[in-house]
Design a protein around this motif. Structure first.
Motif, mmCIF file in Angstrom:
data_model
loop_
_atom_site.group_PDB
_atom_site.id
_atom_site.type_symbol
_atom_site.label_atom_id
_atom_site.label_comp_id
_atom_site.label_asym_id
_atom_site.label_seq_id
_atom_site.Cartn_x
_atom_site.Cartn_y
_atom_site.Cartn_z
ATOM 1 N N GLU A 231 0.242 13.390 -3.171
ATOM 2 C CA GLU A 231 -0.937 14.237 -3.860
ATOM 3 C C GLU A 231 -2.109 13.772 -2.938
ATOM 4 N N GLU A 232 -2.712 15.354 -2.821
ATOM 5 C CA GLU A 232 -4.338 14.611 -2.116
ATOM 6 C C GLU A 232 -5.284 13.754 -2.808
ATOM 7 N N SER A 233 -5.691 13.767 -4.393
ATOM 8 C CA SER A 233 -6.360 13.570 -4.852
ATOM 9 C C SER A 233 -5.654 12.177 -5.564
ATOM 10 N N LEU A 234 -4.335 11.154 -4.762
ATOM 11 C CA LEU A 234 -3.896 9.642 -4.686
ATOM 12 C C LEU A 234 -4.364 9.038 -3.975
ATOM 13 N N SER A 235 -5.335 9.490 -3.432
ATOM 14 C CA SER A 235 -5.664 8.214 -1.939
ATOM 15 C C SER A 235 -4.923 7.338 -1.202
ATOM 16 N N ILE A 236 -3.879 7.374 -1.396
ATOM 17 C CA ILE A 236 -2.573 6.238 -0.375
ATOM 18 C C ILE A 236 -3.809 4.883 -0.146
ATOM 19 N N ASP A 237 -4.183 5.837 0.252
ATOM 20 C CA ASP A 237 -4.980 4.218 1.776
ATOM 21 C C ASP A 237 -5.424 3.316 0.398
ATOM 22 N N ARG A 238 -5.633 4.307 -0.631
ATOM 23 C CA ARG A 238 -6.435 2.141 -1.557
ATOM 24 C C ARG A 238 -4.912 2.230 -2.503
ATOM 25 N N VAL A 239 -4.259 2.832 -2.926
ATOM 26 C CA VAL A 239 -3.262 2.528 -3.814
ATOM 27 C C VAL A 239 -2.376 1.634 -3.619
ATOM 28 N N LYS A 240 -1.952 0.208 -5.038
ATOM 29 C CA LYS A 240 -1.154 -0.517 -4.001
ATOM 30 C C LYS A 240 -0.020 0.502 -4.950
ATOM 31 N N ILE A 241 0.899 -0.421 -5.237
ATOM 32 C CA ILE A 241 2.940 -0.143 -5.518
ATOM 33 C C ILE A 241 3.567 -1.383 -5.571
ATOM 34 N N PRO A 242 4.133 -1.967 -6.598
ATOM 35 C CA PRO A 242 5.216 -2.782 -6.139
ATOM 36 C C PRO A 242 5.947 -1.999 -4.658
ATOM 37 N N SER A 243 6.342 -3.091 -4.064
ATOM 38 C CA SER A 243 7.175 -2.625 -3.021
ATOM 39 C C SER A 243 8.629 -3.168 -3.475
ATOM 40 N N LEU B 76 13.710 16.428 -1.262
ATOM 41 C CA LEU B 76 12.266 16.153 -1.178
ATOM 42 C C LEU B 76 11.705 14.790 -2.406
ATOM 43 N N VAL B 77 10.821 14.330 -0.910
ATOM 44 C CA VAL B 77 10.234 13.348 -2.361
ATOM 45 C C VAL B 77 8.773 13.563 -2.152
ATOM 46 N N THR B 78 8.337 13.522 -3.483
ATOM 47 C CA THR B 78 6.803 13.896 -3.998
ATOM 48 C C THR B 78 5.926 12.377 -4.610
ATOM 49 N N PHE B 79 4.986 13.027 -4.695
ATOM 50 C CA PHE B 79 3.704 11.488 -5.129
ATOM 51 C C PHE B 79 2.391 12.212 -5.796
ATOM 52 N N GLU B 80 2.965 11.752 -7.000
ATOM 53 C CA GLU B 80 1.113 11.900 -7.904
ATOM 54 C C GLU B 80 1.197 11.304 -8.903
ATOM 55 N N LYS B 81 -0.379 11.227 -8.910
ATOM 56 C CA LYS B 81 -0.905 10.611 -9.802
ATOM 57 C C LYS B 81 -0.816 10.501 -11.527
ATOM 58 N N ALA C 23 0.670 -1.273 0.297
ATOM 59 C CA ALA C 23 0.128 -0.288 0.030
ATOM 60 C C ALA C 23 0.993 1.414 -0.111
ATOM 61 N N LEU C 24 0.735 2.343 -0.964
ATOM 62 C CA LEU C 24 1.065 3.242 -0.532
ATOM 63 C C LEU C 24 1.559 3.987 0.365
ATOM 64 N N LYS C 25 0.452 4.460 1.342
ATOM 65 C CA LYS C 25 0.488 4.770 2.340
ATOM 66 C C LYS C 25 0.858 4.228 3.003
ATOM 67 N N GLU C 26 1.044 2.399 3.141
ATOM 68 C CA GLU C 26 2.860 1.909 4.325
ATOM 69 C C GLU C 26 4.199 2.509 3.517
ATOM 70 N N GLU C 27 4.058 2.282 2.398
ATOM 71 C CA GLU C 27 5.110 2.976 1.755
ATOM 72 C C GLU C 27 5.930 4.094 1.754
ATOM 73 N N VAL C 28 4.694 4.860 2.219
ATOM 74 C CA VAL C 28 4.983 6.711 2.793
ATOM 75 C C VAL C 28 5.773 6.808 4.079
ATOM 76 N N GLN C 29 4.638 5.469 4.818
ATOM 77 C CA GLN C 29 5.178 5.723 6.378
ATOM 78 C C GLN C 29 6.501 5.338 6.473
ATOM 79 N N MET C 30 6.668 4.339 5.745
ATOM 80 C CA MET C 30 7.626 3.679 5.557
ATOM 81 C C MET C 30 9.130 4.639 5.265
ATOM 82 N N LEU C 31 8.901 5.370 4.716
ATOM 83 C CA LEU C 31 9.629 6.599 4.099
ATOM 84 C C LEU C 31 10.459 6.829 4.954
#
Length: 393
Positions: A275-287, A312-317, A245-253
């Motif tokens: 990015e707020e519209s990214l819905s990081i709690d639902r998006v999954k990416i390669p770990s 600086l690290v940013t995440f966008e859709k 989950a992107l949310k967990e990856e961001v927390q890990m970072l």
């Protein structure tokens, strides 16, 4: 001219069928075929052609008679263009060709010597010509329609066995490829864990926490010890998982960078934005990709740093993917950033890591790296962009 009786025909076809029961290679099968043509059909010669990989030429693969040099060698093996000669025309039409007198056939191509009659039948596999069984004779009119029917039956028998051997070979290659892929996947997992739990990172994190304990800062010590434990648990939990989950990856970072901040203090500044519209709690990416990238960037920049480092690290859709951008710079102000020895550098760069992951999974992760002005300061900055696919649940 000898006419083969139905009983003889049955015995011939039975012999052809039984002779191949123990054969498990295509080469052995083709040499068995020409051997039976000589011994059971009393042909002067027998040659088996197969199409090459391009599909433009017939190549002689097995031969007995004057073309055979012994020890499964073909004397002056030739290649026949598709459409040329007797065998080439059989490939084009997919039909047998019986030449009673080659002197009356202008497209006849002599091989080792000029012969007066020739018969050729196609070897068909899944409706396509893959080869030709060919025989010539010094006598005109030697071959009959009965020979054509027999060779057609023989070609059908052997084509079934060729299909079996090729299917078994394909299955074996597929299994070997799968085993190799599994082996590389295990290697990848070990390398991922090694990169995330690199000895110098673990040692330096524990050393920094120990310094907090020596300073009698219990609150900070317990907080960072808790962060370190959470990070270890997360790395271990993701080891056998392909996505996170992107949310967990961001927390890990955040956990990872807080431990680095504990070590370097004011010499290291970081900011992580999603990015707020990214819905990081639902998006999954390669770990197991993001942390490896940041580890590499920090190692590289700290190695040559003369002052404070900003990250600086940013995440966008972007359509069906997440674009992660990492910007890292060095100020000109001389400071006390700790230099690292070359021996502490990761054994595999993050680019190698991404290429290996794409090969094993594959996720088709894209990346770009270069230098641009930093968004927050407009000073020279190294940047890396990762395009990470959004994976299904």
């Amino acid at each position: 001219m000898h006419i083969i009786t139905p009983k003889e025909l049955e015995e011939i076809l039975l012999h052809f069928s039984q002779s191949m029961t123990e054969i498990d290679s295509e080469e052995d099968l083709l040499w068995d075929l020409v051997g039976n043509c000589i011994s059971k059909l009393n042909f002067e010669d027998a040659v088996v052609y197969l199409l090459d990989e391009s599909g433009q030429y017939l190549e002689q693969k097995a031969a007995l008679g004057p073309k055979s040099g012994g020890n499964r060698e073909i004397i002056q093996a030739i290649r026949v263009p598709v459409g040329k000669g007797v065998t080439g025309k059989v490939v084009n039409t997919g039909l047998p060709l019986l030449i009673q007198d080659t002197r009356q056939f202008p497209d006849y191509i002599p091989d080792d010597q000029y012969r007066l009659s020739e018969v050729a039948v196609p070897i068909l596999l899944e409706g396509k010509v893959i080869g030709v069984i060919d025989s010539e004779n010094s006598q005109a009119g030697y071959f009959t329609e009965q020979h054509v029917r027999i060779l057609n039956a023989v070609a059908s028998i052997y084509s079934g066995q060729i299909a079996r051997i090729r299917a078994e070979k394909h299955l074996q290659e597929k299994q070997e490829k799968l085993l190799e892929l599994q082996k590389r996947n295990y290697q990848f997992q070990l390398e991922a864990l090694s990169a995330q739990l690199s000895p110098h990172f673990v040692f330096n994190s524990l050393n920094s926490i120990q310094n907090q304990i020596f300073r009698d800062d219990k609150e900070s010590s317990l907080r960072f010890l808790s962060i370190f434990a959470k990070l270890l648990r997360y790395f271990l939990s993701q080891l056998h998982l392909e996505k996170a989950a992107l949310k967990e990856e961001v927390q890990m970072l955040n956990w990872y960078m807080q431990l680095q901040k504990l070590r370097y203090g004011d010499s290291l500044h970081f900011e992580i934005k999603a990015e707020e519209s990214l819905s990081i709690d639902r998006v999954k990416i390669p770990s197991m990709v993001i942390q490896n990238l940041l580890e590499n960037l920090l190692e590289e920049q700290i190695q040559s740093a003369n002052g404070a480092i900003s990250l600086l690290v940013t995440f966008e859709k972007t359509q069906n993917a997440v674009a992660m951008q990492a910007w890292i710079n060095q100020s000109d102000k001389k400071g006390t950033v700790e230099k690292r020895k070359t021996g502490n550098q990761p054994t595999r760069t993050w680019e190698d890591f991404v290429r290996l992951m794409n090969e094993i999974k594959p996720f088709h992760i894209q990346y770009e790296t270069g230098e641009k002005p930093c968004p927050q300061s407009q000073k020279p900055c190294k940047y890396v962009t990762l395009i990470l696919p959004i994976l299904d649940e």
